[in-house]
Design an enzyme around this catalytic site. Structure first.
Site, PDB file in Angstrom:
ATOM      1  N   THR A 204      11.346   0.546  -8.357  1.00 52.13           N
ATOM      2  CA  THR A 204      10.191   1.186  -7.720  1.00 52.13           C
ATOM      3  C   THR A 204      10.269   2.709  -7.760  1.00 52.13           C
ATOM      4  OG1 THR A 204      11.368   0.701  -5.659  1.00 52.13           O
ATOM      5  CG2 THR A 204       9.489  -0.688  -6.193  1.00 52.13           C
ATOM      6  N   GLU A 205      11.445   3.264  -7.942  1.00 54.50           N
ATOM      7  CA  GLU A 205      11.592   4.725  -8.053  1.00 54.50           C
ATOM      8  C   GLU A 205      12.758   5.045  -8.964  1.00 54.50           C
ATOM      9  OE1 GLU A 205      11.886   7.192  -4.572  1.00 54.50           O
ATOM     10  OE2 GLU A 205      10.673   5.849  -3.378  1.00 54.50           O
TER      11      GLU A 205
END
Length: 305
Positions: A204-205
Protein backbone atom coordinates in the site's frame (compact mmCIF):
# COMPACT_ATOMS: atom_id res chain seq x y z
CA UNK A 1 4.19 6.04 19.53
CA UNK A 2 4.77 9.49 18.04
CA UNK A 3 1.20 10.59 18.78
CA UNK A 4 0.75 9.18 22.27
CA UNK A 5 4.23 8.69 23.72
CA UNK A 6 6.74 11.22 22.37
CA UNK A 7 4.10 13.76 21.33
CA UNK A 8 5.88 14.51 18.02
CA UNK A 9 2.72 13.95 15.99
CA UNK A 10 -0.93 14.80 16.59
CA UNK A 11 -2.58 14.62 19.06
CA UNK A 12 0.74 15.46 20.74
CA UNK A 13 0.24 13.48 23.95
CA UNK A 14 3.22 12.43 26.05
CA UNK A 15 1.77 9.48 27.94
CA UNK A 16 5.16 7.98 28.76
CA UNK A 17 5.51 4.22 28.73
CA UNK A 18 1.89 3.26 28.20
CA UNK A 19 0.27 5.73 25.77
CA UNK A 20 1.42 4.02 22.58
CA UNK A 21 0.41 0.56 23.82
CA UNK A 22 -3.03 1.76 24.89
CA UNK A 23 -3.65 3.57 21.59
CA UNK A 24 -2.61 0.48 19.62
CA UNK A 25 -4.85 -1.71 21.76
CA UNK A 26 -7.86 0.43 20.81
CA UNK A 27 -6.86 0.46 17.12
CA UNK A 28 -6.70 -3.34 17.00
CA UNK A 29 -10.06 -3.80 18.74
CA UNK A 30 -11.68 -1.14 16.57
CA UNK A 31 -10.29 -2.73 13.41
CA UNK A 32 -11.81 -6.07 14.44
CA UNK A 33 -15.17 -4.43 15.08
CA UNK A 34 -15.19 -2.84 11.63
CA UNK A 35 -14.22 -6.15 10.00
CA UNK A 36 -17.05 -7.99 11.77
CA UNK A 37 -19.49 -5.22 10.92
CA UNK A 38 -18.69 -5.56 7.23
CA UNK A 39 -18.61 -9.34 7.42
CA UNK A 40 -22.06 -9.57 9.03
CA UNK A 41 -23.82 -6.78 7.14
CA UNK A 42 -22.35 -6.20 3.70
CA UNK A 43 -20.11 -9.02 2.59
CA UNK A 44 -22.84 -11.33 1.29
CA UNK A 45 -24.23 -8.51 -0.85
CA UNK A 46 -21.01 -6.78 -1.96
CA UNK A 47 -18.38 -9.58 -1.89
CA UNK A 48 -15.82 -7.00 -0.78
CA UNK A 49 -12.66 -7.39 1.28
CA UNK A 50 -11.54 -5.67 4.45
CA UNK A 51 -7.94 -5.65 5.62
CA UNK A 52 -5.52 -3.50 7.55
CA UNK A 53 -2.51 -1.59 6.28
CA UNK A 54 0.59 -1.81 8.48
CA UNK A 55 3.82 0.05 7.82
CA UNK A 56 7.01 -1.68 8.87
CA UNK A 57 10.72 -1.49 8.31
CA UNK A 58 12.92 -4.57 8.22
CA UNK A 59 15.46 -5.36 10.96
CA UNK A 60 18.59 -7.29 10.00
CA UNK A 61 21.01 -8.58 12.67
CA UNK A 62 24.36 -6.75 12.61
CA UNK A 63 26.12 -10.10 13.07
CA UNK A 64 23.98 -12.91 11.64
CA UNK A 65 26.14 -15.43 13.56
CA UNK A 66 25.36 -13.77 16.91
CA UNK A 67 22.31 -15.20 18.67
CA UNK A 68 21.97 -11.96 20.64
CA UNK A 69 21.81 -9.88 17.44
CA UNK A 70 19.42 -12.34 15.79
CA UNK A 71 17.15 -12.15 18.85
CA UNK A 72 17.35 -8.34 18.79
CA UNK A 73 16.36 -8.28 15.09
CA UNK A 74 13.43 -10.57 15.90
CA UNK A 75 12.35 -8.17 18.64
CA UNK A 76 12.63 -5.26 16.21
CA UNK A 77 10.15 -6.83 13.79
CA UNK A 78 7.83 -8.21 16.50
CA UNK A 79 7.63 -4.82 18.24
CA UNK A 80 7.08 -3.17 14.85
CA UNK A 81 4.90 -5.32 12.60
CA UNK A 82 4.00 -8.12 15.03
CA UNK A 83 2.52 -5.65 17.52
CA UNK A 84 -0.51 -5.29 15.19
CA UNK A 85 -0.28 -8.29 12.86
CA UNK A 86 0.13 -10.96 15.55
CA UNK A 87 -3.23 -10.29 17.27
CA UNK A 88 -4.98 -10.23 13.88
CA UNK A 89 -3.35 -13.36 12.47
CA UNK A 90 -2.50 -15.34 15.59
CA UNK A 91 -4.82 -14.03 18.29
CA UNK A 92 -2.54 -12.16 20.69
CA UNK A 93 0.46 -9.87 21.05
CA UNK A 94 3.85 -11.49 20.27
CA UNK A 95 5.19 -13.47 23.23
CA UNK A 96 8.42 -11.50 23.12
CA UNK A 97 6.50 -8.22 23.53
CA UNK A 98 4.50 -9.58 26.46
CA UNK A 99 7.68 -10.88 28.12
CA UNK A 100 9.79 -7.75 27.69
CA UNK A 101 7.14 -5.15 28.54
CA UNK A 102 5.88 -7.30 31.42
CA UNK A 103 9.34 -7.71 32.91
CA UNK A 104 10.21 -4.03 32.61
CA UNK A 105 6.85 -3.05 34.11
CA UNK A 106 7.56 -5.32 37.08
CA UNK A 107 11.02 -3.77 37.49
CA UNK A 108 9.33 -0.37 37.70
CA UNK A 109 7.20 -1.67 40.53
CA UNK A 110 3.99 -1.57 38.51
CA UNK A 111 1.25 -3.98 39.52
CA UNK A 112 0.57 -4.99 35.91
CA UNK A 113 2.17 -4.79 32.50
CA UNK A 114 2.09 -1.52 30.59
CA UNK A 115 1.09 -3.67 27.59
CA UNK A 116 -2.69 -4.20 27.87
CA UNK A 117 -4.12 -7.71 27.68
CA UNK A 118 -6.89 -9.11 25.52
CA UNK A 119 -9.60 -11.22 27.12
CA UNK A 120 -10.19 -14.72 25.75
CA UNK A 121 -13.31 -13.42 23.97
CA UNK A 122 -11.39 -10.49 22.47
CA UNK A 123 -8.63 -12.76 21.17
CA UNK A 124 -11.20 -14.92 19.38
CA UNK A 125 -13.02 -11.85 18.08
CA UNK A 126 -9.81 -10.27 16.70
CA UNK A 127 -8.13 -13.35 15.22
CA UNK A 128 -8.76 -13.71 11.49
CA UNK A 129 -10.12 -10.20 10.91
CA UNK A 130 -8.20 -9.52 7.73
CA UNK A 131 -9.01 -10.60 4.19
CA UNK A 132 -5.67 -9.17 3.06
CA UNK A 133 -2.67 -7.49 4.64
CA UNK A 134 -1.70 -4.05 3.37
CA UNK A 135 2.01 -3.38 3.77
CA UNK A 136 3.77 -0.04 3.76
CA UNK A 137 7.55 -0.35 3.59
CA UNK A 138 10.32 2.17 3.06
CA UNK A 139 13.61 1.19 4.68
CA UNK A 140 15.74 -1.23 6.71
CA UNK A 141 17.94 -1.09 9.81
CA UNK A 142 20.77 -3.20 11.15
CA UNK A 143 19.89 -4.25 14.68
CA UNK A 144 21.99 -5.31 17.66
CA UNK A 145 21.35 -6.14 21.30
CA UNK A 146 21.53 -3.13 23.62
CA UNK A 147 20.42 -3.46 27.21
CA UNK A 148 18.92 -0.30 28.60
CA UNK A 149 19.68 0.13 32.30
CA UNK A 150 16.71 0.02 34.63
CA UNK A 151 14.77 3.19 33.96
CA UNK A 152 11.98 4.59 36.04
CA UNK A 153 10.48 5.92 32.82
CA UNK A 154 10.57 3.03 30.36
CA UNK A 155 8.82 3.26 27.04
CA UNK A 156 8.35 1.66 23.64
CA UNK A 157 11.94 2.33 22.51
CA UNK A 158 13.71 1.16 25.65
CA UNK A 159 11.40 -1.84 26.14
CA UNK A 160 12.96 -3.57 23.12
CA UNK A 161 16.59 -3.64 24.35
CA UNK A 162 18.05 -2.98 20.93
CA UNK A 163 19.95 -0.38 18.93
CA UNK A 164 19.42 0.46 15.27
CA UNK A 165 22.29 1.14 12.87
CA UNK A 166 22.58 2.02 9.20
CA UNK A 167 25.29 1.28 6.66
CA UNK A 168 26.91 4.59 5.60
CA UNK A 169 27.08 3.17 2.06
CA UNK A 170 23.29 2.94 1.80
CA UNK A 171 21.88 5.72 -0.40
CA UNK A 172 19.83 8.26 1.57
CA UNK A 173 18.17 10.51 -0.99
CA UNK A 174 15.25 11.51 1.22
CA UNK A 175 14.78 12.27 4.91
CA UNK A 176 17.35 11.13 7.45
CA UNK A 177 15.33 8.01 8.37
CA UNK A 178 14.84 6.74 4.82
CA UNK A 179 17.78 4.76 3.44
CA UNK A 180 17.39 2.79 0.22
CA UNK A 181 17.87 -0.91 1.11
CA UNK A 182 15.85 -2.91 -1.45
CA UNK A 183 16.84 -6.38 -0.20
CA UNK A 184 15.11 -5.71 3.13
CA UNK A 185 11.74 -5.68 1.34
CA UNK A 186 12.06 -9.27 0.10
CA UNK A 187 13.03 -10.41 3.59
CA UNK A 188 10.08 -8.60 5.16
CA UNK A 189 7.64 -10.14 2.67
CA UNK A 190 9.05 -13.62 3.29
CA UNK A 191 8.80 -13.07 7.05
CA UNK A 192 5.09 -12.26 6.61
CA UNK A 193 4.62 -15.38 4.51
CA UNK A 194 6.12 -17.72 7.12
CA UNK A 195 4.84 -15.89 10.21
CA UNK A 196 1.20 -15.32 9.25
CA UNK A 197 0.34 -18.21 6.95
CA UNK A 198 1.11 -16.58 3.58
CA UNK A 199 -1.71 -14.01 3.60
CA UNK A 200 -2.83 -12.09 0.53
CA UNK A 201 -0.65 -8.94 0.46
CA UNK A 202 -1.17 -5.57 -1.16
CA UNK A 203 1.79 -3.20 -0.99
CA UNK A 204 0.00 0.00 0.00
CA UNK A 205 2.99 2.35 0.38
CA UNK A 206 6.51 2.25 -1.03
CA UNK A 207 8.50 5.25 -2.16
CA UNK A 208 11.00 7.91 -1.30
CA UNK A 209 10.97 11.66 -0.71
CA UNK A 210 13.59 14.24 -1.58
CA UNK A 211 15.75 16.31 0.75
CA UNK A 212 16.24 19.19 -1.65
CA UNK A 213 13.85 20.39 -4.28
CA UNK A 214 15.13 19.27 -7.64
CA UNK A 215 14.70 22.30 -9.90
CA UNK A 216 14.81 20.26 -13.10
CA UNK A 217 12.40 17.63 -11.62
CA UNK A 218 15.10 15.08 -12.40
CA UNK A 219 14.47 12.59 -9.59
CA UNK A 220 16.71 9.81 -10.87
CA UNK A 221 17.20 8.53 -7.30
CA UNK A 222 13.44 7.89 -7.08
CA UNK A 223 13.56 5.82 -10.27
CA UNK A 224 16.53 3.91 -8.85
CA UNK A 225 14.71 3.34 -5.55
CA UNK A 226 11.52 2.09 -7.23
CA UNK A 227 13.47 -0.15 -9.59
CA UNK A 228 15.31 -1.78 -6.69
CA UNK A 229 12.27 -2.23 -4.46
CA UNK A 230 9.89 -3.43 -7.18
CA UNK A 231 12.54 -5.92 -8.28
CA UNK A 232 12.63 -7.32 -4.73
CA UNK A 233 8.81 -7.68 -4.78
CA UNK A 234 9.22 -9.73 -7.98
CA UNK A 235 11.79 -11.92 -6.22
CA UNK A 236 9.37 -12.37 -3.30
CA UNK A 237 6.67 -13.44 -5.78
CA UNK A 238 9.10 -16.08 -7.07
CA UNK A 239 9.63 -17.15 -3.45
CA UNK A 240 5.89 -17.89 -3.29
CA UNK A 241 4.84 -14.79 -1.34
CA UNK A 242 1.22 -13.96 -2.16
CA UNK A 243 1.62 -10.34 -3.31
CA UNK A 244 -1.41 -9.30 -5.36
CA UNK A 245 -0.77 -5.59 -5.93
CA UNK A 246 1.75 -2.79 -5.56
CA UNK A 247 1.13 0.92 -4.95
CA UNK A 248 3.91 3.49 -5.16
CA UNK A 249 3.88 6.31 -2.62
CA UNK A 250 2.83 8.78 -3.80
CA UNK A 251 1.05 10.34 -6.77
CA UNK A 252 1.42 13.94 -5.55
CA UNK A 253 3.57 15.91 -3.15
CA UNK A 254 1.41 16.42 -0.09
CA UNK A 255 1.15 17.34 3.58
CA UNK A 256 3.58 15.02 5.36
CA UNK A 257 2.90 14.68 9.12
CA UNK A 258 4.93 17.16 11.16
CA UNK A 259 7.14 17.95 8.13
CA UNK A 260 4.26 19.79 6.46
CA UNK A 261 4.84 20.38 2.74
CA UNK A 262 8.64 20.28 3.02
CA UNK A 263 8.99 16.53 2.43
CA UNK A 264 8.03 15.54 -1.11
CA UNK A 265 7.15 11.93 -1.94
CA UNK A 266 5.20 12.66 -5.12
CA UNK A 267 5.64 11.72 -8.74
CA UNK A 268 4.16 15.16 -9.42
CA UNK A 269 5.74 18.30 -8.02
CA UNK A 270 3.16 20.64 -6.50
CA UNK A 271 3.80 24.39 -6.30
CA UNK A 272 2.28 24.98 -2.87
CA UNK A 273 3.00 28.72 -3.01
CA UNK A 274 0.67 29.18 -5.97
CA UNK A 275 -2.99 29.41 -5.02
CA UNK A 276 -3.89 27.11 -7.95
CA UNK A 277 -1.38 24.46 -6.77
CA UNK A 278 -0.18 23.55 -10.28
CA UNK A 279 1.27 20.05 -10.82
CA UNK A 280 4.48 19.32 -12.69
CA UNK A 281 5.52 15.78 -13.62
CA UNK A 282 8.92 14.69 -12.34
CA UNK A 283 11.09 12.40 -14.46
CA UNK A 284 9.87 9.40 -12.47
CA UNK A 285 6.36 9.84 -13.91
CA UNK A 286 7.37 8.59 -17.34
CA UNK A 287 9.46 5.79 -15.82
CA UNK A 288 6.62 4.55 -13.62
CA UNK A 289 4.08 4.83 -16.45
CA UNK A 290 6.18 2.36 -18.44
CA UNK A 291 6.34 -0.07 -15.52
CA UNK A 292 2.55 0.12 -15.14
CA UNK A 293 1.83 -0.36 -18.83
CA UNK A 294 4.21 -3.34 -19.01
CA UNK A 295 3.06 -4.66 -15.60
CA UNK A 296 6.73 -5.13 -14.82
CA UNK A 297 10.05 -3.95 -16.19
CA UNK A 298 9.57 -3.42 -19.91
CA UNK A 299 11.90 -4.61 -22.56
CA UNK A 300 13.24 -1.28 -23.89
CA UNK A 301 12.58 -2.41 -27.48
CA UNK A 302 8.90 -3.03 -26.70
CA UNK A 303 8.09 0.33 -25.13
CA UNK A 304 6.14 2.70 -27.34
CA UNK A 305 7.85 6.09 -27.49
Amino acid sequence: EKGYETGEHAPGLKLGGCGAYRAAHHIIKTHAKVWHSYNNTWRSEQQGMVGISLTSGWGEPVDPHSQRDRDAAERYIQFHLGWFANPIYRGDYPEIMKNYVGRKSAQQGLGKSRLPTFSVQEKTYIKGTSDFLGIGHFTTRYVLQKSFPFLQVSGYHTDRDLAELVDPKWPAPGPKWLYSVPWGFRRLLNFIKTQYGNPLIYVTENGVSEKVQCTQLCDEWRMEYLKGYINEVLKALNDGVNVKGYTAWSLLDKFEWNKGFSERFGFYHIDFNNKNKPRYPKASVDYYKKIISANGFPNPREVMS
